[in-house]
Design an enzyme around this catalytic site. Sequence first.
Site, short mmCIF file in Angstrom:
data_model
loop_
_atom_site.label_atom_id
_atom_site.label_comp_id
_atom_site.label_asym_id
_atom_site.label_seq_id
_atom_site.Cartn_x
_atom_site.Cartn_y
_atom_site.Cartn_z
N HIS A 1 -8.31 -7.40 -4.42
CA HIS A 1 -8.48 -7.79 -5.82
C HIS A 1 -7.27 -7.31 -6.62
CE1 HIS A 1 -12.62 -8.91 -5.01
NE2 HIS A 1 -12.74 -7.79 -4.33
N HIS B 1 -10.06 -13.19 -13.35
CA HIS B 1 -11.44 -13.01 -12.88
C HIS B 1 -11.69 -11.69 -12.15
CE1 HIS B 1 -9.73 -14.46 -9.10
NE2 HIS B 1 -10.80 -14.00 -8.51
N ASP B 2 -10.69 -11.06 -11.59
CA ASP B 2 -10.88 -9.79 -10.89
C ASP B 2 -10.26 -8.60 -11.63
OD1 ASP B 2 -12.44 -10.42 -8.70
OD2 ASP B 2 -10.74 -10.97 -7.45
#
Length: 109
Positions: free
Chosen positions: A35, A75-76
């Site tokens: 991530h 998103h991460d």
Amino acid sequence: FQQYGLLEKFSIADHNFTNLLRQVKESFYENNTYHNTLKAISTTRNFHYFVKVGELMQHISDLNVMAGFLASLMHDLGHPGVSNQYLIATRHPKAIRYNDKSVLENHHC
């Protein structure tokens, strides 16, 4: 973003967009093997592929395309690279904040 004219359509100055990208990069845990910034770039590139090849701009609004690019990019953000179970077991502040319920999912909302 520039290829689709999104910065102009939403009146986003180049320097503001550059600052956003810098902040996004600085917000990833680079020691996280999955991530991280490279995954954000890969996910954003994949969204670009679907916008271009799937001609999404003909089917959804500019706002939805912009939202998709931003979601792909961020998103991460802040993902610690460990599982919900780990956060709960170590009584991490995020686990406490979300009452041990879907910790990472709630964090990303």
